[in-house]
Design an enzyme around this catalytic site. Structure first.
Site, PDB file in Angstrom:
ATOM      1  CB  CYS A  93      -0.918  -0.016   1.229  1.00  0.00           C
ATOM      2  SG  CYS A  93      -1.857   1.517   1.410  1.00  0.00           S
ATOM      3  CE  LYS A 134     -12.282  -3.335   5.313  1.00  0.00           C
ATOM      4  NZ  LYS A 134     -11.100  -2.717   4.753  1.00  0.00           N
ATOM      5  CB  VAL A 146      -3.374  -0.543   6.005  1.00  0.00           C
ATOM      6  CG1 VAL A 146      -3.739  -1.678   6.912  1.00  0.00           C
ATOM      7  CG2 VAL A 146      -3.433  -0.946   4.542  1.00  0.00           C
ATOM      8  CD  GLU A 153      -7.702   9.443   5.522  1.00  0.00           C
ATOM      9  OE1 GLU A 153      -6.976   9.833   4.599  1.00  0.00           O
ATOM     10  OE2 GLU A 153      -8.552   8.545   5.384  1.00  0.00           O
ATOM     11  CB  SER A 154      -1.264   8.114   4.685  1.00  0.00           C
ATOM     12  OG  SER A 154      -1.880   8.750   3.594  1.00  0.00           O
TER      13      SER A 154
HETATM   14  N1  LIG Z   1      -6.982   7.986   2.512  1.00  0.00           N
HETATM   15  C1  LIG Z   1      -6.367   6.821   3.116  1.00  0.00           C
HETATM   16  C2  LIG Z   1      -6.301   5.724   2.060  1.00  0.00           C
HETATM   17  C3  LIG Z   1      -5.795   4.393   2.641  1.00  0.00           C
HETATM   18  C4  LIG Z   1      -6.179   3.240   1.731  1.00  0.00           C
HETATM   19  O1  LIG Z   1      -6.986   3.403   0.801  1.00  0.00           O
HETATM   20  N2  LIG Z   1      -5.618   2.054   2.009  1.00  0.00           N
HETATM   21  C5  LIG Z   1      -6.031   0.867   1.248  1.00  0.00           C
HETATM   22  C6  LIG Z   1      -4.835  -0.033   0.921  1.00  0.00           C
HETATM   23  S1  LIG Z   1      -3.739   0.775  -0.202  1.00  0.00           S
HETATM   24  C7  LIG Z   1      -6.977   0.048   2.110  1.00  0.00           C
HETATM   25  O2  LIG Z   1      -6.793  -0.078   3.301  1.00  0.00           O
HETATM   26  N3  LIG Z   1      -8.016  -0.511   1.472  1.00  0.00           N
HETATM   27  C8  LIG Z   1      -8.957  -1.370   2.136  1.00  0.00           C
HETATM   28  C9  LIG Z   1     -10.382  -1.051   1.737  1.00  0.00           C
HETATM   29  O3  LIG Z   1     -10.592  -0.280   0.784  1.00  0.00           O
HETATM   30  O4  LIG Z   1     -11.301  -1.567   2.373  1.00  0.00           O
HETATM   31  C10 LIG Z   1      -4.981   7.215   3.636  1.00  0.00           C
HETATM   32  O5  LIG Z   1      -4.378   8.162   3.091  1.00  0.00           O
HETATM   33  O6  LIG Z   1      -4.518   6.608   4.615  1.00  0.00           O
END
Ligand SMILES: N[C@@H](CCC(=O)N[C@@H](CS)C(=O)NCC(=O)O)C(=O)O
Length: 269
Positions: free
Chosen positions: A41, A68, A81, A93-94
């Protein structure tokens, strides 16, 4: 109580298993600060590289956000994540986590946010540009199926390069990082996507970045500096592993699944 359902993307991430071996083995020991992570990710890599850059002690916990586990859902009901556990409380939120780490650990490693209010605001503008302009155009281009629409592919390529060039034109002239000699938060926020530009050579016939252009020369210098930064290099996986994830961009059927996922706003790497 959260019900467990197979995530629609779970079969698109065969290697995103809870048992996947983290790249940095030394961070599996118990620590109060925990990073719930997925190796593939790019949003995770933002946070992960900041932890490495600042040499903050943390525990790396590999989870599959498409299956999850309860441990993740308890912290973050959306189950995304990266999720950070700090003082037994969750943060997500990263970009928010990255800024938090810089503020909460001022004595660890370099400060990644500048001091002045104006300079801070400027950093946030370009972080926002990365999230709201670069990443969506990166995905639009990568998802495009050339067999379906060659002109559309060219448009998507132009749009993406336009955003990248706009970003490059804002860089400090000398660099090599965005704001000068030393890296700042912007660099860690954008690096995961810049470090994966090679996927376009693999699936889309290359980016077609011109050789004889000052902004692109500056961009290449930037790319090299990011690649040579240990905190960024150490949090990247081998290309073969990423190919198993990005393979779906080469396939029409999987592509439409992905397009659906993207439209619903669910995160995809
Ligand atoms: N806006 C979030 C995006 C995080 C994100 O989309 N992570 C993906 C993996 S790259 C995830 O956890 N996806 C699981 C899902 O969509 O349920 C951030 O910046 O942390």
């Amino acid at each position: 109580m959260a019900t467990k359902q197979a995530h629609p993307d779970s079969n698109l991430f065969p290697h995103a298993t809870g048992s996947a071996k983290p790249i940095v083995d030394s961070h599996q020991a118990e620590q109060p600060l925990k990073l719930y992570s997925g190796w593939f990710c790019p949003f995770v890599q933002r946070v992960w590289s900041v932890l490495e850059e600042k040499k903050i002690p943390y525990q790396y916990i590999e989870v599959n956000p498409y299956h999850k586990p309860d441990s993740l859902l308890k912290l973050n009901p959306r189950g995304l994540v990266p999720t950070l556990q700090y003082d037994n409380k969750p943060l997500y939120e990263s970009t928010v986590i990255c800024e938090f780490l810089d503020e909460a650990y001022p004595d660890h490693g370099p400060r990644l946010m500048p001091e002045g209010a104006f300079e801070k605001a400027r950093v946030r503008i370009w972080i926002d540009f990365c999230t709201s302009r670069i990443i969506p155009s990166w995905h639009r281009f990568l998802q495009f199926q050339p067999m379906e629409d060659k002109e559309g592919l060219e448009e998507a390529r132009k749009e993406f390069l336009g955003k990248m060039k706009e970003f490059a034109a804002e860089m400090d002239e000398e660099g090599p990082f965005f704001s000068g000699k030393e890296p700042s938060l912007i660099d860690f926020v954008v690096a995961p996507w810049i470090m994966r530009l090679w996927v376009f050579d693999h699936y889309k016939g290359g980016l077609g970045i011109p050789d004889d252009d000052a902004a692109w020369d500056r961009f290449r210098k930037y790319q090299k500096a990011l690649a040579e930064r240990p905190s960024i290099g150490d949090t990247l996986s081998e290309r073969e592993k990423y190919l198993s994830i990005y393979q779906r961009y080469a396939d029409n059927t999987a592509q439409s699944e992905l397009a659906k996922a993207t439209r619903t706003g669910r995160g995809v790497p």
